[in-house]
Design a protein around this motif. Structure first.
Motif, PDB file in Angstrom:
ATOM      1  N   ALA A  74      63.241   7.766  43.750  1.00  0.00           N
ATOM      2  CA  ALA A  74      63.783   6.796  44.707  1.00  0.00           C
ATOM      3  C   ALA A  74      65.262   7.039  44.940  1.00  0.00           C
ATOM      4  O   ALA A  74      65.986   7.510  44.045  1.00  0.00           O
ATOM      5  N   SER A  75      65.704   6.750  46.129  1.00  0.00           N
ATOM      6  CA  SER A  75      67.141   6.784  46.400  1.00  0.00           C
ATOM      7  C   SER A  75      67.823   5.665  45.624  1.00  0.00           C
ATOM      8  O   SER A  75      67.175   4.736  45.146  1.00  0.00           O
ATOM      9  N   THR A  76      69.113   5.763  45.503  1.00  0.00           N
ATOM     10  CA  THR A  76      69.881   4.641  44.955  1.00  0.00           C
ATOM     11  C   THR A  76      69.779   3.475  45.929  1.00  0.00           C
ATOM     12  O   THR A  76      69.895   3.663  47.140  1.00  0.00           O
ATOM     13  N   ALA A  77      69.537   2.294  45.417  1.00  0.00           N
ATOM     14  CA  ALA A  77      69.330   1.125  46.278  1.00  0.00           C
ATOM     15  C   ALA A  77      70.621   0.714  46.973  1.00  0.00           C
ATOM     16  O   ALA A  77      71.717   0.887  46.435  1.00  0.00           O
ATOM     17  N   LYS A  78      70.474   0.177  48.177  1.00  0.00           N
ATOM     18  CA  LYS A  78      71.595  -0.433  48.894  1.00  0.00           C
ATOM     19  C   LYS A  78      71.164  -1.810  49.373  1.00  0.00           C
ATOM     20  O   LYS A  78      70.027  -1.992  49.805  1.00  0.00           O
ATOM     21  N   SER A  79      72.107  -2.742  49.313  1.00  0.00           N
ATOM     22  CA  SER A  79      71.787  -4.133  49.638  1.00  0.00           C
ATOM     23  C   SER A  79      72.683  -4.664  50.738  1.00  0.00           C
ATOM     24  O   SER A  79      73.790  -4.154  50.977  1.00  0.00           O
ATOM     25  N   ILE A  80      72.196  -5.713  51.399  1.00  0.00           N
ATOM     26  CA  ILE A  80      72.974  -6.381  52.436  1.00  0.00           C
ATOM     27  C   ILE A  80      72.498  -7.825  52.550  1.00  0.00           C
ATOM     28  O   ILE A  80      71.321  -8.116  52.317  1.00  0.00           O
ATOM     29  N   VAL A  81      73.422  -8.722  52.869  1.00  0.00           N
ATOM     30  CA  VAL A  81      73.054 -10.091  53.221  1.00  0.00           C
ATOM     31  C   VAL A  81      72.955 -10.135  54.735  1.00  0.00           C
ATOM     32  O   VAL A  81      73.949  -9.895  55.431  1.00  0.00           O
ATOM     33  N   TYR A  82      71.754 -10.402  55.242  1.00  0.00           N
ATOM     34  CA  TYR A  82      71.598 -10.446  56.688  1.00  0.00           C
ATOM     35  C   TYR A  82      72.246 -11.707  57.241  1.00  0.00           C
ATOM     36  O   TYR A  82      71.993 -12.818  56.771  1.00  0.00           O
ATOM     37  N   LEU A  83      73.094 -11.518  58.256  1.00  0.00           N
ATOM     38  CA  LEU A  83      73.756 -12.625  58.948  1.00  0.00           C
ATOM     39  C   LEU A  83      73.461 -12.501  60.442  1.00  0.00           C
ATOM     40  O   LEU A  83      73.714 -11.454  61.042  1.00  0.00           O
ATOM     41  N   ALA A  84      72.912 -13.535  61.005  1.00  0.00           N
ATOM     42  CA  ALA A  84      72.575 -13.520  62.425  1.00  0.00           C
ATOM     43  C   ALA A  84      73.844 -13.496  63.281  1.00  0.00           C
ATOM     44  O   ALA A  84      74.938 -13.856  62.827  1.00  0.00           O
ATOM     45  N   LYS A  85      73.699 -13.085  64.511  1.00  0.00           N
ATOM     46  CA  LYS A  85      74.797 -13.054  65.469  1.00  0.00           C
ATOM     47  C   LYS A  85      75.271 -14.472  65.770  1.00  0.00           C
ATOM     48  O   LYS A  85      74.470 -15.392  65.934  1.00  0.00           O
ATOM     49  N   VAL A  86      76.574 -14.647  65.813  1.00  0.00           N
ATOM     50  CA  VAL A  86      77.150 -15.956  66.133  1.00  0.00           C
ATOM     51  C   VAL A  86      76.842 -16.298  67.585  1.00  0.00           C
ATOM     52  O   VAL A  86      77.025 -15.472  68.484  1.00  0.00           O
ATOM     53  N   THR A  87      76.385 -17.533  67.809  1.00  0.00           N
ATOM     54  CA  THR A  87      76.037 -17.975  69.161  1.00  0.00           C
ATOM     55  C   THR A  87      76.854 -19.205  69.542  1.00  0.00           C
ATOM     56  O   THR A  87      77.538 -19.804  68.716  1.00  0.00           O
ATOM     57  N   GLY A  88      76.761 -19.563  70.826  1.00  0.00           N
ATOM     58  CA  GLY A  88      77.419 -20.778  71.313  1.00  0.00           C
ATOM     59  C   GLY A  88      78.927 -20.710  71.323  1.00  0.00           C
ATOM     60  O   GLY A  88      79.605 -21.742  71.226  1.00  0.00           O
ATOM     61  N   VAL A  89      79.487 -19.516  71.442  1.00  0.00           N
ATOM     62  CA  VAL A  89      80.953 -19.375  71.416  1.00  0.00           C
ATOM     63  C   VAL A  89      81.558 -19.884  72.726  1.00  0.00           C
ATOM     64  O   VAL A  89      81.108 -19.521  73.814  1.00  0.00           O
ATOM     65  N   GLN A  90      82.584 -20.723  72.593  1.00  0.00           N
ATOM     66  CA  GLN A  90      83.311 -21.251  73.742  1.00  0.00           C
ATOM     67  C   GLN A  90      84.809 -21.107  73.490  1.00  0.00           C
ATOM     68  O   GLN A  90      85.261 -21.151  72.349  1.00  0.00           O
ATOM     69  N   ALA A  91      85.548 -20.946  74.555  1.00  0.00           N
ATOM     70  CA  ALA A  91      87.008 -20.889  74.467  1.00  0.00           C
ATOM     71  C   ALA A  91      87.573 -21.763  75.577  1.00  0.00           C
ATOM     72  O   ALA A  91      87.372 -21.488  76.760  1.00  0.00           O
TER      73      ALA A  91
END
Length: 415
Positions: free
Chosen positions: A192-209
């Protein structure tokens, strides 16, 4: 005479029995000396080697390992590591057991392809998925992707390429991945390859300026993302080559006060963050900005690159300089001025005088008449570009106004 015959007969019988016992005793000894062939022979990839293993044979003192038709090793152990192998090549092995001078028949042949384990290069968040890619390996015809959240790894996909997109993800969840290289013909699998990890974070929505009560600030706000510990806010103003990080906040809003003293437009993007894990950028939002200084016109270019002027009035006040704003259209009256938004907020006279009727926001559109001659259009463009040079901010490039394709807008804020 009869006695003699009996004695001879008895003697012959005795000899025959003895001979039979002797022969039988020799056969039993030979059977006991026979060496059984090894069973359970396997071969698999390890770091830089192919390892051959088998079950021990009772009574065997050593084993001969064959690669192809040649003996490559004699060992007392029930295993052998072949270091003289090359990635991508196929090798066949068999084993014989040895006891003294006796050698068994050969075991069943086993074949393997030498494959180095791969390296996962990148694991990244997308808007609704996680993507990973890895290095290809000689001898591999496919790759098995294993994933875990908690507990043991489980295979989620087998692919022939060197990348995979995992769409079965939930924001805020940590995912770990491993890749195995496989040769489909020999059935060989790499380590097996060396494992890699990530915390999935969804795209930010509803952005207003939006503008704030503070006349020199813009408030940026957005929807919360599950699993996000903080948010990075990036900004780019007219004239900038790229976005720059301006803030990292734990709330879902940010008030940007470090704005230019000149009219311009600011664009914003927001990223969700959890430790070293970051989402993709949110959709870009653009906030036209102009310091609210009494008596000073503010200019900017809207999302369609139309020049826009902003003015502030109180109910009952008139903006008589509207005529000046459209004087370059006033050649023989060849222009059109109309209220396109907030028709109950302002009125506009034929000579472009704007009057505030009630509180709110209105937008006035100025367009040339279809009959405007090209010679007039050139004069209009020259005057318009001269006027709109005031909209140029530090480091930016002036927009080239073309009356044939653009309109002038006047945004009126009435209090």
């Amino acid at each position: 005479m009869k006695i003699t015959k009996k004695l001879i007969s008895t003697a012959l019988a005795t000899v025959m029995v003895a001979s039979t016992l002797a022969v039988g005793g020799f056969s039993a000894s030979a059977a006991a000396a026979k060496v059984k062939k090894p069973t359970g022979v396997k071969v698999k990839n390890q770091t830089h080697v192919l390892k051959v293993t088998w079950k021990k044979v009772k009574g065997a003192t050593k084993y001969k390992v064959y690669r192809g038709s040649k003996v490559v090793a004699t060992t007392k152990k029930a295993s052998y590591k072949d270091y003289n192998v090359k990635a991508g090549k196929k090798y066949t092995y068999k084993v014989k057991a040895v006891k003294g001078k006796k050698v068994s028949t050969a075991s069943k042949k086993v074949t393997a392809t030498r494959i180095n384990n791969t390296i996962i290069k990148n694991v990244v968040n997308n808007a609704t998925s996680v993507s990973l890619n890895w290095t290809t390996r000689a001898g591999a015809t496919k790759y098995q992707v294993y994933r875990k959240t908690t507990g043991a790894y489980a295979r989620v996909k087998t692919v022939t390429g060197s990348s995979y997109t995992d769409t079965n993800v939930v924001s805020g969840t940590k995912y770990s991945y491993k890749i195995y290289c496989v040769n489909g013909k020999t059935g060989t699998k790499s380590l097996a390859s060396t494992a890699k990890s990530i915390v999935y974070l969804a795209k930010v929505t509803g952005v207003q300026a939006n503008e704030t009560k503070d006349t020199k600030a813009i408030e940026v706000k957005w929807n919360a993302v599950k699993g996000a510990k903080s948010y990075n806010v990036y900004r780019m103003k007219a004239g900038d080559a790229s976005y720059k990080k301006v803030a990292s906040v734990t709330s879902t809003s940010y008030t940007d006060k470090a704005l230019s003293v000149n009219p311009t437009a600011y664009a914003y993007q927001v990223y969700a963050v959890n430790g070293s894990n970051t989402s993709v950028a949110s959709k870009e939002v653009i906030a036209p900005y102009a310091p609210k200084t009494a008596g000073v016109n503010r200019y900017y270019f809207d999302e369609n690159n139309n020049p826009t002027v902003v003015i502030d009035l109180k109910v009952g006040e008139q903006y008589t300089e509207g005529k000046a704003l459209v004087e370059y259209f006033s050649l023989q009256g060849l222009y059109k001025v109309e209220v396109v938004e907030g028709k109950d907020v302002v009125t506009v006279s034929s000579d472009a005088v704007i009057k505030a009727v009630k509180a709110g926001t209105a937008k006035v559109k100025v367009t040339p008449a279809d009959s405007l001659l090209d010679s007039y259009k050139n004069r209009v463009n020259d005057k318009a570009n001269s006027l709109l040079d005031k909209a140029v901010t530090e480091g930016s490039t002036a927009k080239n106004f073309d009356i044939s394709t653009k309109s002038l807008y006047v945004v009126v804020n009435v209090k």
